[in-house]
Design a protein around this motif. Sequence first.
Motif, PDB file in Angstrom:
ATOM      1  N   ASN A  23      -6.445   0.449  -2.002  1.00 54.10           N
ATOM      2  CA  ASN A  23      -6.905   0.612  -0.622  1.00 54.10           C
ATOM      3  C   ASN A  23      -6.811  -0.672   0.196  1.00 54.10           C
ATOM      4  O   ASN A  23      -7.011  -0.646   1.406  1.00 54.10           O
ATOM      5  N   LEU A  79       0.820  -1.207   0.000  1.00 45.09           N
ATOM      6  CA  LEU A  79       0.000   0.000   0.000  1.00 45.09           C
ATOM      7  C   LEU A  79       0.858   1.264   0.000  1.00 45.09           C
ATOM      8  O   LEU A  79       0.437   2.312  -0.504  1.00 45.09           O
ATOM      9  N   ARG A  87      -6.211   0.302   3.950  1.00 48.49           N
ATOM     10  CA  ARG A  87      -5.566   1.596   4.177  1.00 48.49           C
ATOM     11  C   ARG A  87      -6.253   2.355   5.311  1.00 48.49           C
ATOM     12  O   ARG A  87      -7.480   2.455   5.361  1.00 48.49           O
TER      13      ARG A  87
END
Length: 300
Positions: free
Chosen positions: A98, A91, A134
């Motif tokens: 996400n 990420l 995330r």
Amino acid sequence: MIEYPDVQSSLPEHQIPIQVVGVKGVYYPILVKRPGKTINLVARIDLSVDIPANRKGADISRNLEAVNDILGRGEIDGIETVAKLLSEKLLEKIPYSNMSTVSIESDYFTPKRSESGKESMVKYRIHGKAETVRGKSTAESIGVEVNGMNACPCAMEGTRAILMDKFKMETEFLSSVPSVTHNQRNKVKLTIKTSPSYPVEIDDLIMIIENVFGSPLLPLLKRSDEANIVYNAHINPKFVEDLVREVVFQTVRKYSGFPDDTEIEVSSESDESIHPHNAYASIFTTFGSVRKSISKSIYA
């Protein structure tokens, strides 16, 4: 100087988001440092992220960059830690995603002694997984696959009935000893959600499963070892349902300090000796649910 077009960032023909894009089957050596020992593993790693609807493709090379970044550090304390670090690194490298998922599997060898004292190396399959969303914490899990032997309780009671009918004078004796039954090689897979605050040792998971089986499967066995393995399986015959329930129970008891929301998954599959198909059972639950079930059964 040639300018190479960024095709992945262009608009796709059909603007539909994709939840899983990545690579499978990345093999990499991992040096795991545990208390009192260092373990060399050759791991298979699968890595993926999601991509938005307005992006044609993912930057696949960043998956491999993440592997080199994390595993180039040297010793790591576990494959679940590797999965967590890789998932978070993905990420970091891929800002348009996400969610990321990393799964790691490896053969794991450890020496075991038979009852006769003969030592041999036993192979297990270990696995770790991490999922990162995330802005949220990473969910980690660790698990193992163990092979064992189980004896069928249904056939055992059926043959006992036959023998007691044929040898009516010996019914008391026949009711007190294991009867004839068919055996299966069984694979049990145990996975637990874990975290740095609640660590799990692979060797402990292996021990839980092998204790439920009654004996480990060993490459090197003398006659007395063979007899003991068969005897241990027959004095405590189990369905696949019995195996998954007992492994769950023993794991929750072993890790009694783990919180109620700890997730556990156990599956059992028998290579049936008298059927052309396999028997299978699986439990996916939480420690809290197991504790409630046990409490109800005690006071029922």
